[in-house]
Design an enzyme around this catalytic site. Structure first.
Site, PDB file in Angstrom:
ATOM      1  N   ARG A 105      -7.957   4.400   7.343  1.00 52.89           N
ATOM      2  CA  ARG A 105      -7.942   3.224   6.480  1.00 52.89           C
ATOM      3  C   ARG A 105      -7.285   2.056   7.198  1.00 52.89           C
ATOM      4  NH1 ARG A 105      -5.009   3.237   0.636  1.00 52.89           N
ATOM      5  NH2 ARG A 105      -3.191   3.527   1.967  1.00 52.89           N
ATOM      6  N   THR A 109      -7.289  -4.464   5.544  1.00 52.59           N
ATOM      7  CA  THR A 109      -8.408  -4.578   4.604  1.00 52.59           C
ATOM      8  C   THR A 109      -8.458  -3.433   3.605  1.00 52.59           C
ATOM      9  OG1 THR A 109      -9.942  -3.319   5.996  1.00 52.59           O
ATOM     10  CG2 THR A 109      -9.743  -5.687   6.418  1.00 52.59           C
ATOM     11  N   ASP A 201       1.032  11.090   1.240  1.00 51.79           N
ATOM     12  CA  ASP A 201      -0.039  11.151   2.233  1.00 51.79           C
ATOM     13  C   ASP A 201      -0.356  12.614   2.502  1.00 51.79           C
ATOM     14  OD1 ASP A 201      -1.271  11.364   4.958  1.00 51.79           O
ATOM     15  OD2 ASP A 201      -1.087   9.177   4.877  1.00 51.79           O
ATOM     16  N   ASP A 204      -0.253  13.747   6.307  1.00 52.77           N
ATOM     17  CA  ASP A 204       1.096  13.888   6.841  1.00 52.77           C
ATOM     18  C   ASP A 204       1.785  15.137   6.304  1.00 52.77           C
ATOM     19  OD1 ASP A 204       1.080  11.659   8.478  1.00 52.77           O
ATOM     20  OD2 ASP A 204       1.834  10.312   6.916  1.00 52.77           O
TER      21      ASP A 204
END
Length: 210
Positions: A105, A109, A201, A204
């Site tokens: 990602r 943006t 996340d 992670d």
């Protein structure tokens, strides 16, 4: 939610997702639970597979057996977090071929950027199951499914552990023919496009990189 969205509603799932949410849960246990939930999602997503009958003999008598009929299946994890779900789906579908689509990602943006793609040569002849633990904005999932359709795939499903309504809505709008199987539907996204309450996340936490 439309008919093509399937949310698991089971006390064991809620129990396991609560462990995933806990920031004190380590990577080893996190990976194990992701695999367990992926197995259950895979069973749910394959309830429509066609069967053929054959004769078999038990230790007691002859009877009718059933086997999956003629379906070629494939699994496509969206890298890297999707890798955590592959082993669970393979427990249910050991003969499935595995492709990979890598996306990240863009921090400015918030849009997905593809950096890797490797798919089975006969991908257009397979029913493909896309796996990604988190369906947040829906950008990565929509883009990955779009890539598979460009390759000729016609029968596609998405499996996610946790989803936000925004991601589900985007996927339904862009790919209304794709069935979505999720273990938990959360409240929504925060200003950074993370699922709330979510579990952080997933990549992670799966690989211990944060």
């Amino acid at each position: 939610m439309q008919e093509n969205v399937h949310v698991l509603d089971h006390p064991v799932i809620k129990h396991k997702i609560s462990i995933l949410r806990d920031s004190n849960t380590g990577a080893t246990e996190f990976r194990s639970i992701i695999k367990e939930i992926s197995i259950i999602l895979a069973y749910e997503a394959t309830k429509d597979l066609e069967l053929e009958e054959y004769e078999l003999e038990t230790p007691i008598a002859k009877t009718t057996g059933y086997r999956i009929s003629g379906k070629k299946l494939g699994i496509v994890p969206i890298l890297r977090a999707g890798l955590g779900m592959v082993d669970g789906v393979l427990e249910v579908l050991p003969a499935a071929k595995i492709g990979h689509i890598g996306m990240y990602r863009d921090e400015e943006t918030l849009l997905p950027v593809e950096y890797y793609s490797k798919l089975p040569k006969d991908v257009e002849n397979r029913d493909m199951i896309v796996v990604d633990p988190m369906l947040a904005t829906g950008g990565s999932a929509c883009d990955a499914i779009g890539r598979l359709k460009e390759k000729g795939c016609k029968d596609l499903k998405l499996l996610s552990i946790i989803a936000a309504p925004e991601g589900v809505e985007k996927l339904q709008k862009e790919h209304p023919d794709v069935d979505i199987y999720i273990a938990q539907l959360d409240k929504g996204l925060n200003e950074d496009s993370y699922i709330v309450p979510g579990l952080g996340d997933a990549g992670d936490r799966l690989f211990g990189t944060k």
